[in-house]
Each structure stands twice: as structure tokens, then as C-alpha cells.
Design an enzyme around this catalytic site. Structure first.
Site, PDB file in Angstrom:
ATOM      1  N   GLY A 109       0.817  -1.211   0.000  1.00  0.00           N
ATOM      2  CA  GLY A 109       0.000   0.000   0.000  1.00  0.00           C
ATOM      3  C   GLY A 109       0.840   1.245   0.000  1.00  0.00           C
ATOM      4  O   GLY A 109       2.045   1.218   0.288  1.00  0.00           O
ATOM      5  N   GLY A 143       0.675   5.680   0.929  1.00  0.00           N
ATOM      6  CA  GLY A 143      -0.037   6.734   1.651  1.00  0.00           C
ATOM      7  C   GLY A 143       0.837   7.945   1.804  1.00  0.00           C
ATOM      8  O   GLY A 143       1.921   8.046   1.207  1.00  0.00           O
ATOM      9  N   GLY A 144       0.369   8.916   2.609  1.00  0.00           N
ATOM     10  CA  GLY A 144       1.136  10.134   2.811  1.00  0.00           C
ATOM     11  C   GLY A 144       2.481   9.886   3.461  1.00  0.00           C
ATOM     12  O   GLY A 144       3.435  10.630   3.261  1.00  0.00           O
ATOM     13  N   GLY A 180       4.424   7.284   2.908  1.00  0.00           N
ATOM     14  CA  GLY A 180       5.344   6.586   2.028  1.00  0.00           C
ATOM     15  C   GLY A 180       4.725   5.290   1.547  1.00  0.00           C
ATOM     16  O   GLY A 180       3.563   5.249   1.155  1.00  0.00           O
ATOM     17  N   VAL A 182       4.375   0.796   1.974  1.00  0.00           N
ATOM     18  CA  VAL A 182       4.498  -0.391   2.809  1.00  0.00           C
ATOM     19  C   VAL A 182       4.721  -1.601   1.907  1.00  0.00           C
ATOM     20  O   VAL A 182       3.994  -1.796   0.922  1.00  0.00           O
ATOM     21  CB  VAL A 182       3.243  -0.599   3.678  1.00  0.00           C
ATOM     22  CG1 VAL A 182       3.385  -1.874   4.515  1.00  0.00           C
ATOM     23  CG2 VAL A 182       3.032   0.592   4.602  1.00  0.00           C
ATOM     24  N   LYS A 240       7.577  -0.485   6.450  1.00  0.00           N
ATOM     25  CA  LYS A 240       7.104   0.848   6.062  1.00  0.00           C
ATOM     26  C   LYS A 240       8.308   1.711   5.719  1.00  0.00           C
ATOM     27  O   LYS A 240       9.202   1.913   6.537  1.00  0.00           O
ATOM     28  CB  LYS A 240       6.292   1.484   7.187  1.00  0.00           C
ATOM     29  CG  LYS A 240       5.716   2.843   6.806  1.00  0.00           C
ATOM     30  CD  LYS A 240       4.673   3.304   7.804  1.00  0.00           C
ATOM     31  CE  LYS A 240       5.259   3.814   9.087  1.00  0.00           C
ATOM     32  NZ  LYS A 240       4.248   4.462   9.953  1.00  0.00           N
ATOM     33  N   ASP A 246      -4.385   9.984  15.660  1.00  0.00           N
ATOM     34  CA  ASP A 246      -4.727   9.727  14.252  1.00  0.00           C
ATOM     35  C   ASP A 246      -5.475   8.405  14.119  1.00  0.00           C
ATOM     36  O   ASP A 246      -5.134   7.565  13.291  1.00  0.00           O
ATOM     37  CB  ASP A 246      -3.464   9.725  13.386  1.00  0.00           C
ATOM     38  CG  ASP A 246      -3.774   9.894  11.897  1.00  0.00           C
ATOM     39  OD1 ASP A 246      -4.892  10.334  11.567  1.00  0.00           O
ATOM     40  OD2 ASP A 246      -2.897   9.600  11.065  1.00  0.00           O
TER      41      ASP A 246
END
Length: 945
Positions: A607, A609-610, A612, A614, A627, A724
Site C-alpha cells: 500500500g 499513503g502520505g 510513504g 508499505v 514501512k 490519528d
């Protein structure tokens, strides 16, 4: 000079002198790093092709080093030799043509030449720019045809050539633009057919080709684009054929605008387009009746005027909760269903004038709808005039009234950035009802507080397009109300580089004019510094000189000490290879990480995301998740989040928290190694129709996640506020057991002060994800554990509905409150929940909404939330109840005795909850299966993706 420096001073002073000279040499040597000669030649050729520079914006384009000499509008990057990465000459009023040599800027990612007077054709050599992401040529006087070679730009995200005089066909090679999301080619003279090759584009969102001379057949292949949100083809002359039936299957479509396109045939049944909000088929040759039940429930605007439609206006139009405009004027319609008339209210409008059977009778059925006057749809507003408590023109040029203070009568002026923008294809006709949400959306996109961004004025233009002036103010929390150059530049680049996330409601936007506060020149003409690389080189040079000085001091200090302490040894290690000695957490080398992931192969990708990327990896201990930070630039903030996550995860151990195994910091990389979670994220599972989660699994995930968060709040020492909580940060294992992850922005909860008093909050900058943010925390920046409770409430709503926190321009919390208030919670329930149980689902919704109370003090604690979720779980599974309510909660045996005592105490201390799932009887709990099925079908529009 070097020799005299050394001979003139002895020992340490001599070394310091030499180090100072060396640092200065490094500083100036670094700054003097040259620009790539090919880039220099390309920019010079472009400069020569510009016949007129009336504003003298290119006055400092002199010499042979664009990056080192900070040429206006040029942004550079790279180590050593500098390369041009971005060119921004927006609104420079440049004339002339585009030099073919621009194709030699092989590292450029953004070419921004918007709103000039550049003429001539687009050079085919731009097809060589393989790194190009944004090609922005709109608002010029370009002619000629689109080069076929542009189809080679497979990394391009956005192509804007609108508002030029470009002719000829759309090249079929554009079907190769595999990364393009935005094709804006409107307002030109393009002819020929829309190539069916565009149907191959895998991620296209917006197709705008209105106001051209296109003809031929509308390609049904466009329906193959699963991501397509907007089709806007108005004012072209296609073959007189019906609308392709395949368009009624574009499930992601938000707006379909085909006004004045020479279309024939009947109106399609669009009811399966559950996301469709705006439909304009006016000024065509459509005939027959409007099919009843053919309209998506989320529709806000339907314009079918100037056709030859007959029959009544169907009753289904009375069931549109978000309706703004129904425009059926100039047809042959015969009747209006009474339910439709009753559904029209102050915020919506029905236009039927020009239908003789409705309006041209002695006693019109609904005369109020027979007037061509627009009573509810705004044409434009000057919002600054609303500050009635302040005198007009009180502020100087370049300033504005601080809106948050002016509304209270405090008429304080501050410097303001004014930004002229335009929404190219909005999904609404009445901006006033969206105004507050739009200002919040722009504030979040710019990472500013609510109140710093306001709309000063707006007006509708042809298209229809919405022109607005945005005012950006400095934060009122600052001592001096002002902007510095870097802040202004950052806001400009967020607009010019389209870094503000797209919105399905507001559609694509374009930057027209960017007006800086007085005294700040966005494009300084001297050596004030424009390129990102220049700042980086100065900083690097400064750090190098400083590092040498510090090294010399340490050398002499260490010589005098035979056994340096561990702290001094620690100072000698480089920042990028900093060792963290934490028990139970392994330190891996980059070589081990590369071997584990097949050199970070795309096949191992789990995956993005913001943060970076994974990857799935295999180590000696088994399968892991790795990650990797987005890039090697380790900022202070990035390092802080990296270390925070390592330190926090090393201290917390719970079966519902993701386990950190190790980390890597070789060669400037930031990598974290976690236990592997085969089930992926909760967000992905909720969005998957292939592996739907049943109600029992959802309840299990909810209680498991609550266990993990309760551990952070009550058992960790000191307690931790996650900050978060969201569905993407809740991971599932192969058995769908939930584990909370991602502690990069977490904060320790307040601790007692010197007097033993416990503060009730932590004051901190706002962190988190839009849609999950506690509104009180967002406004006050006061973080408490109730902020996590709010975010978890949103997660529970996602578990209930399957929807994202923001979906189709709607706020999930607000929609859930409305559904519950109406007693129609079934309309929000995820249709993937097959084993429906009204009592338990309604109780889950009550818990979620209680968590999402606006005021923190009215929200339950995590202990109360967990207890209620356990009650729902035991009730659904038919377990026997214990006499002691808190004993229903299963406590992990891995807790220490002290931690178990804390958890039990928090559960026992919970008295009267802010909700009661035991005593709540839902209005939907006794509905029969028939009504349930009908309600579910009606509610699929809210639940589908």
C-alpha cells in the site's frame, strides 16, 4: 591566507581559524554549483522565443546559471549539478512562442505557462519530457494541432490546454497517458471525433472538452473508465444519435454535462448512477417521457430544458433530499406530480415555464414555477460587505479585515493574500449553501486554521463556472500579523502545483491570479532566492561549516578525556545512522531490508499513503511489513515522527496494538518493520465487495480496536493519545482480529505538574486526518483523550455504513445524525451487511454518534465505549450476562497486575453513560422484512462506493 592563519595561532585557535575558512569555502562553493548546461540552453532558447516581456518578469534571466542565479519562476533540484524541475511563469503577460528546446528539460515535472499571450503551436519535442507531471498551457493564444508525441508522457497527471485556439483532432495516442487524471481541453477549436482510445485511460477523473467543434459519435468506451467523475462535452455538434446506453453504467460519475450536443432519443434510466449529482442534457432533441424512478437519489441538479419532452414530471423527483434545481423549461410536459411541488422548498427551484400544458392555461397548476425569474439561485455575492460592524475601506491596500474578529466588531486589519480562482465544473448551482464547507475544505488543503481562509466574493460565469476571490490571512495566534516570503511561496506552490486534494463536489479548479501582500514579491528580481535548491545548498554549506567547527572542538575536547561518556560518544554518530538502543527492537541494515523486499519490488507492494510505502518482506523471523518513508530527505518533523513511533511502540504491548519488530536508518532511509497483518486495513476491507465483513466480524473489530485504544489511555505509563485514529490505521490479521497501528503523531497524555495537578489537555499543533478530526481540538488545539474518542466514533460509523468519513461531498457524521433523527438509520447501513440485526446495529450507531458529540465533555470515555461495545457483542452472540456490568469486558491476560487494576477501575468508575444501548429501542427494530428491503434499496446511494 591559510598558512598565515595556521602560523598566527597555535593549537585549538589555529584549527578553528582553518575550519572557519573551510566552512566559508564550502558554503560559497556549494552555492556556486552550476546548472545543467542543457537546461540552461533550453531556458535561454525559451527566453529568446519570448518576443515581449511587458512586466519585466524575466529581467534577471542573465548569465549561465539559472539555478544559482535564482532566475524568476525557476525551481531546481539535484545534488552537485542542478537541474530545472519546475517552471512557473503564470500571468507574466509573456508574448512570443514556445521554443522546441523546452523538450530538453528532461528533469522538469511542472511546466506552468498559464495566462500569458503565447502564440504558435505546441512543440512536438515536449513529448520527450518523461518526468513531466503537469503541463499547464491554458489561457494563451496557442494555435495549430495537438502533437501526437504528447501521448508519450506516461507520468503526466494533468494536461490543461483550455482557452486557446488549438484546432485539429484529439490524438488517439492520448489513450497511452496512463497516469493522467485531468484532461482539460475545453474552449478551443478541436474537431473530429473523441477517440475511443481514451477509454483505456485507467485513472482519468475529469474529461472537459466542452466548447469545441467536435463531431462524430460519442464513444461508449468512456464508460470503461472506472474512475471517471466528470464528462463535460457541452456545445459540440456530435452525430444526431442517442446518448450511449453504456453511460448509464458509469458508477463513479458525479457530473454528466452534454448541453447543446445535437443528441436525439429518449432520456436514459440513470438510476444506477448512485453518485451522480449533476445532469445537464439541455438544448438537444430529446423526446418522450421522463421515466419514473430513473433519477439517482443523490441528484442535486437536473437540467432538461429546450428539448421536446412530453408527459408528466414523475413523482420520483419528490424524493431527492439534496435537490437544488430542476429545470424543465421549454418542453411539452403536461403535468407536475403533487409530490414534486410539495418537495420544492426555499433552497431548491423548479422551472417549467415554456411548457404550454402546465403554464399556458387559464388556471395554471403551479403558477409559482412558471416564472423565468430565478428566486433562489445566486448570481454573485460580495461577502466582505457583510461586516456591518466595521467601516468600509478601513484597511489599507494589500490588507483585509480579519473575518473572525470583524464578525465580533473587532475591526482589525492584517496583510492578506488574495487568490483569483475558478471552479471549472462545479457539481452544484447554489454556492451559498456550500460556502462554509468550501472555506473549511480550502483551509484544510492549505494546512491553515479555520478562519484564515475566506471567500471574499464570487460570481457565476459562462459554463457555468464559478469565479471566486479567496483571501488568506495570517494566524491570529502570531505575535506579528504578517506573512514572510517562504509562507507566501508555499501557498502559491500549493495552488500552482495542485497540491490541495481534489474534491468531488467542487470539481477541478484553476488559478487565475495570485496577489501577494504589500512588500512581498513572489518572483524577486535579484538574488533574493527563488529555487528550492538554492536554499538547500545554503543550508548544506552552513551545516558543513558548522559541522567542521563542532568536529574540531570535539577533537580537542576528546583528546583531553581518556574515556568519553556514552553521551559524548553518541554525539559522534551521524544523524542519519543514529542508533537507538531499545530492548526488544532490532536494528536492521538497508541491505537486509532490500533482500527482504526483493529490492523494494512492486510485487511486494502492500500500500501507499502520505507516509510513504508499505512492502511485504521476509526475514529470518518470518513474514513482516516494512514501512518506508516517502524519500530520503529527513526533515526535523519526519525524524520526530519516526522516533516517536519507535519509542512509543517499544513501550506498549497489547494484542490489539501492532507490534514493532525493528527499524532501519541506513543511507538516510527511514524504515520501520512491523508484524505482518494479512487482512490489510479496515478501510480497504470496508471498501471491498469481494470480501465483505459480516456484522459479527464488524462488532469484533470494533471491540478489539476499543481494547487497544483503552490500553493507550488507561494502562500505558504514561498514557498515550494516539491522535490519528482512522480506519486505515486499524489493521486486521488473517482471523480479522483488529490491531491499532501508526503512532507517528501520537502524544503522551498530560502529566501532573509540580503541584500534583493534572492538566486536562495538551496544547499542540493540529495533527490527524480530515473527516476524523475532533472539531474542538481543531479549533482550540487542545488535545485530550476525548479527541481519540471522536475519531473512533467516526470509525464506528464507517463500520456501520461502509462509507468514508467524507463521501460524495457529504460528511458522514452529519449524515448519520440526520438519518438517526429521521428514524431512517437503515438508509445508512452498509448493504454488504447481510445478517442484519436491527437492535444491535442501532445500538452501534448510538455509541458512534455519542462519541462524535461536538463537545468533548459530553462524549463517553473509552472505558464507557468499550463496555457498551462488549454489551452489544454479548447480546448479539447470545452470551450469558454477568451481574457485574464491567465483568462483561474481557481483559487480556498479558496485562500486568497494575495495568489490569487500572482498566478494571476505569470500568467500575463508569456510572451513568452518555448513552444507553441497553434501554434504547430503535424505531427501526420492529420493521418487517418487506419494508426493510425497500428501505435498503432506497439507501444504497448512501452506502455504495
Amino acid at each position: 591566507m591559510w598558512v598565515s592563519c595556521w602560523r598566527g595561532m597555535e593549537g585549538l585557535r589555529g584549527v578553528l581559524c582553518l575550519c572557519s575558512l573551510l566552512g566559508i569555502s564550502l558554503l560559497f562553493g556549494t552555492v556556486a554549483a552550476a546548472t545543467n548546461p542543457a537546461d540552461t540552453a533550453a531556458l535561454k532558447a525559451f527566453h529568446n522565443s519570448i518576443g515581449n516581456d511587458p512586466l519585466s518578469k524575466l529581467a534577471n534571466w542573465k548569465g549561465d546559471d539559472p539555478c544559482g542565479n535564482n532566475w524568476n519562476g525557476v525551481l531546481c533540484g539535484g545534488n552537485g549539478v542542478q537541474y530545472v524541475e519546475e517552471l512557473h511563469v503564470l500571468g507574466f503577460d509573456l508574448e512570443g512562442s514556445l521554443a522546441p528546446e523546452l523538450g530538453d528539460l528532461t528533469n522538469v515535472t511542472i511546466l506552468d505557462l498559464m495566462w500569458n499571450s503565447i502564440s504558435g503551436s505546441i512543440p512536438s519535442t515536449l513529448g520527450k519530457l518523461q518526468n513531466l507531471q503537469l503541463l499547464l498551457l491554458n489561457g494563451n493564444k496557442l494555435t495549430g494541432q495537438l502533437p501526437m508525441e504528447l501521448g508519450r508522457l506516461t507520468n503526466m497527471n494533468r494536461l490543461q490546454i483550455d482557452e486557446n485556439q488549438i484546432s485539429g483532432p484529439i490524438p488517439p495516442t492520448f489513450g497511452n497517458l496512463s497516469s493522467v487524471k485531468h484532461l482539460h481541453m475545453n474552449n478551443n477549436s478541436l474537431n473530429g471525433s473523441i477517440p475511443p482510445d481514451l477509454g483505456r485511460l485507467p485513472v482519468l477523473k475529469h474529461l472537459l472538452v466542452d466548447n469545441n467543434k467536435l463531431s462524430g459519435i460519442l464513444p461508449s468506451e468512456l464508460a470503461n473508465i472506472s474512475t471517471l467523475q466528470i464528462i463535460q462535452v457541452d456545445n459540440n455538434q456530435f452525430d444526431p444519435l442517442p446518448i450511449p446506453p453504456a453511460y448509464a453504467n458509469c458508477s463513479s460519475l458525479l457530473k454528466l454535462s452534454m448541453r447543446n450536443c445535437n443528441l436525439y432519443g429518449s432520456v436514459l434510466d440513470f438510476s444506477s448512477l448512485v453518485n451522480l449529482e449533476y445532469l445537464d442534457l439541455s438544448s438537444n432533441h430529446l423526446y418522450g417521457m421522463i421515466p419514473n424512478g430513473s433519477i439517482p437519489v443523490n441528484l442535486t441538479t437536473m437540467i432538461l430544458s429546450n428539448n421536446v419532452l412530453t408527459g408528466p414530471i414523475p413523482a420520483s423527483f419528490g424524493n431527492l433530499p439534496n435537490l437544488e434545481l430542476l429545470d424543465f423549461h421549454n418542453n411539452n410536459l403536461s403535468d407536475i406530480d403533487p409530490g414534486v411541488s410539495a418537495a420544492i422548498h426555499n433552497s431548491s427551484e423548479l422551472r417549467v415555464y415554456g411548457n404550454p400544458k402546465i403554464c399556458d392555461t387559464p388556471a395554471p397548476q403551479d403558477s409559482k414555477f412558471c416564472s423565468p425569474q430565478n428566486s433562489n439561485i445566486e448570481k454573485g455575492t460580495n461577502l466582505t460587505s457583510s461586516f456591518a460592524l466595521c467601516k468600509p475601506d478601513i484597511c489599507q491596500a494589500g490588507q483585509g479585515l480579519l473575518p473572525t474578529l470583524a464578525a465580533q466588531g473587532n475591526c482589525q486589519c492584517a496583510p492578506v493574500i488574495r487568490i483569483d480562482c475558478r471552479l471549472k465544473s462545479p457539481g452544484f448551482v447554489s454556492f451559498d449553501k456550500y460556502l462554509q464547507d468550501f472555506q473549511s475544505y480550502m483551509s484544510k488543503g492549505l494546512n491553515l486554521s479555520v478562519g484564515q481562509v475566506t471567500v471574499e466574493s464570487y460570481n457565476w460565469g459562462a459554463g457555468p463556472r464559478l469565479h471566486f476571490v479567496l483571501a488568506v490571512f495570517p494566524s491570529t495566534t502570531q505575535t506579528h500579523l504578517s506573512f514572510n516570503y517562504q509562507e507566501v511561496k508555499a501557498i502559491f506552490l500549493q495552488f500552482a502545483s495542485w497540491e490541495i486534494p481534489d474534491s468531488p463536489v467542487y470539481g477541478p479548479r484553476e488559478l487565475l491570479v495570485f496577489i501577494t501582500p504589500n512588500g512581498i514579491d513572489l518572483f524577486p528580481s535579484g538574488n533574493a532566492g527563488r529555487s528550492r535548491a538554492a536554499f538547500a545548498r545554503i543550508i548544506i554549506g552552513s551545516i558543513a561549516g558548522t559541522a567542521i567547527l563542532v568536529g574540531a572542538l570535539m577533537f580537542f575536547t576528546l583528546r583531553r578525556r581518556a574515556s568519553p561518556s556514552p553521551s559524548r560518544k553518541h554525539l559522534l554518530s551521524s544523524t542519519h545512522n543514529k542508533e537507538l538502543k531499545i530492548e526488544g527492537i532490532r536494528s536492521f541494515s538497508l541491505q537486509e531490508m532490500e533482500a527482504a523486499t526483493d529490492n523494494f519490488s512492486d510485487k511486494k507492494l502492500l500500500g501507499k499513503g502520505g507516509f510513504g510505502t508499505v512492502y511485504e518482506g521476509m526475514l529470518d523471523i518470518g513474514e513482516v511489513a516494512i514501512k518506508r518513508a516517502k524519500d530520503k530527505d529527513i526533515s526535523e518533523e519526519g525524524l520526530t515522527e519516526f522516533y516517536t513511533e519507535i519509542q512509543l511502540l517499544s513501550r506498549v504491548h497489547h494484542k490489539n496494538l501492532v507490534k514493532l519488530i525493528g527499524y532501519c536508518m541506513d543511507d538516510g532511509e527511514q524504515l520501520l518493520v512491523y508484524e505482518y497483518m494479512a487482512g490489510g486495513t479496515l478501510r480497504d476491507r470496508l471498501s471491498s465487495s469481494e470480501r465483505p465483513l459480516d456484522l459479527k466480524t464488524r462488532l469484533s473489530i470494533a471491540r478489539g480496536s476499543a481494547h487497544g485504544i483503552l490500553y493507550l489511555h488507561n494502562a500505558a505509563d504514561p498514557p498515550i493519545i494516539h491522535r490519528d485514529i482512522k480506519a486505515a490505521n486499524i489493521l486486521l490479521d488473517e482471523k480479522n482480529e483488529a490491531k491499532v497501528s501508526d503512532f507517528g503523531v501520537s502524544r503522551l497524555a498530560p502529566v501532573p505538574d509540580l503541584d500534583g495537578l493534572l492538566p486536562d489537555h495538551v496544547s499542540t499543533v493540529v495533527k490527524g486526518t480530515p473527516g476524523y478530526l475532533d472539531p474542538e481540538y481543531f479549533l482550540t488545539r487542545q488535545l485530550t483523550d476525548k479527541s481519540d474518542v471522536y475519531s473512533f466514533g467516526v470509525v464506528l460509523l464507517e463500520i456501520f455504513s461502509g462509507q468514508h468519513p467524507i463521501f460524495n461531498g457529504k460528511n458522514l457524521v452529519r449524515e448519520a445524525r440526520m438519518a438517526y433523527k429521521k428514524g431512517d438509520t437503515i438508509s445508512l447501513l452498509d448493504p454488504n451487511i447481510k445478517n442484519y440485526a436491527s437492535k444491535e446495529t442501532d445500538q452501534l450507531l448510538i455509541v458512534a454518534l455519542s462519541c462524535c458529540n461536538d463537545q468533548p465533555e459530553t462524549r463517553p470515555s473509552m472505558a464507557e465505549v468499550l463496555r457498551s461495545l462488549e454489551n452489544i457483542w454479548h447480546q448479539y452472540c447470545g452470551f450469558n450476562r454477568h451481574s457485574n456490568e464491567s465483568s462483561v469486558v474481557d481483559i487480556d491476560s498479558n496485562y500486568t497486575e497494575e495495568q489490569r487494576a487500572k482498566i478494571y477501575a476505569s470500568l467500575t468508575d463508569t456510572t451513568t453513560s452518555t448513552f444507553s444501548t441497553e434501554s434504547t429501542t430503535s424505531s427501526t427494530s420492529n420493521r418487517d422484512s418487506t419494508s426493510f428491503t425497500q428501505k435498503r434499496n432506497f439507501g444504497r446511494s448512501l452506502s455504495s462506493r
